[in-house]
Write an enzyme that holds these catalytic residues in place. Sequence first.
Site, PDB file in Angstrom:
ATOM      1  CG  HIS A   1      44.021   9.082   0.767  1.00 37.09           C
ATOM      2  ND1 HIS A   1      43.874  10.239   0.113  1.00 37.09           N
ATOM      3  CD2 HIS A   1      44.009   9.207   2.047  1.00 37.09           C
ATOM      4  CE1 HIS A   1      43.571  11.197   0.973  1.00 37.09           C
ATOM      5  NE2 HIS A   1      43.617  10.554   2.363  1.00 37.09           N
TER       6      HIS A   1
ATOM      7  CG  HIS B   1      38.432   8.535   8.892  1.00 39.68           C
ATOM      8  ND1 HIS B   1      38.047   9.863   8.496  1.00 39.68           N
ATOM      9  CD2 HIS B   1      39.409   8.293   7.972  1.00 39.68           C
ATOM     10  CE1 HIS B   1      38.889  10.453   7.751  1.00 39.68           C
ATOM     11  NE2 HIS B   1      39.614   9.726   7.390  1.00 39.68           N
TER      12      HIS B   1
END
Length: 383
Positions: A186, A286
């Site tokens: 992340h 994504h």
Amino acid sequence: MEIVDYELFEVPPRWLFLKVETSDGVVGWGEPVVEGRAKTVRTAVEELMDTYLLGTDPSRIADHWETMYRGGFYRGGPVLMSAIAGIDQALWDIKGKQYGAPVHELLGGKVRDKVRVYQWIGGDRPAEVGEAAAEKVEAGFTALKMNGTAEMERIDSPAAVQRAVERLAEVREAVGDEVDIGVDFHGRVSKTMAKRLGRALEPYEPFFIEEPVLPEHNEALPGIAETTTVPIATGERLFSRWDFKEVFEQGVVDLIQPDLSHAGGISEVKKIADMAEAYDVAMAPHCPLGPIALASCIQVDATSHAALIQEQSLDIHYNETSDVLDYLVDPSVFEYEEGYVDIPDSPGLGVEIDEAHVREMAEQEVNWHNPVWRHDDGSVAEW
């Protein structure tokens, strides 16, 4: 036929939907949003629609894309490219409905009949991952993804690394070797810690490590790749084929993750997918977003040989107030069986949006922003 009107709907949990109407009564839907910046993107969409799109022929998708991208002189970045993405999705939805065909037919037809999907577990600060993993595998998923760490210091302790190892080990023990486990860094991790974590997690064979460094530090990826055999994934914060070009040319990324609501929509991600194939790189779009974004992803996945697996946000930790299926007339279009979802064959994006429910939910106050995390010394930490 020409574009005569549009509406924008900010809906929970954190999504922005766009409805585009034509003079023939055909309606297209898009999902232009930057999570936590919905109001900013709304303004960008309004500017693009009012300046370039109203009164034009919706079928000239390629020309509209180039006009929106090149016409304003300043280009790129998350806000503009997300605004373009949502408009592009809606235009493809209109074109498909105009011809009575799913978008994937207009892009050349399917190369597969279904798309593998993965399921999120564990939350922002990952916890109770073993139990959650077992539940999702029992529900039929064959691939999972989890955050690898909470916030980390630029150079953190052996204990911080060990906690990440223990979480992955817990999941691997719970699901065995037949299930794939993606680990998302992340962008929370410095290049120094990415090297240590990649090596430490390797015995548990993660499916990939995602965004091991922030995209502004992608020059560090070759050095990280030298330390591990775990596949490297990145791309959710890259917004065009030009952004991805440098990543491809480095030759060390194994899996790209363009976002159909951020990276210019169907038109642009299809081009990015073709580039990935030329560089022998897989793609996993994504999509921790809503049903229109997911439908758009699946249309591109259907036509791209590079597509490996698809992120989807059902039951993700962000969706506490509404979920993906809530906005669909027929939720069965996204039924997951044995870890796959079928390619929708209905015209356009292949989903029917429940407009009455969208309007009802848009009356609620939506003000989602990601948390701001801080280290023990009070400095801002990467979320």
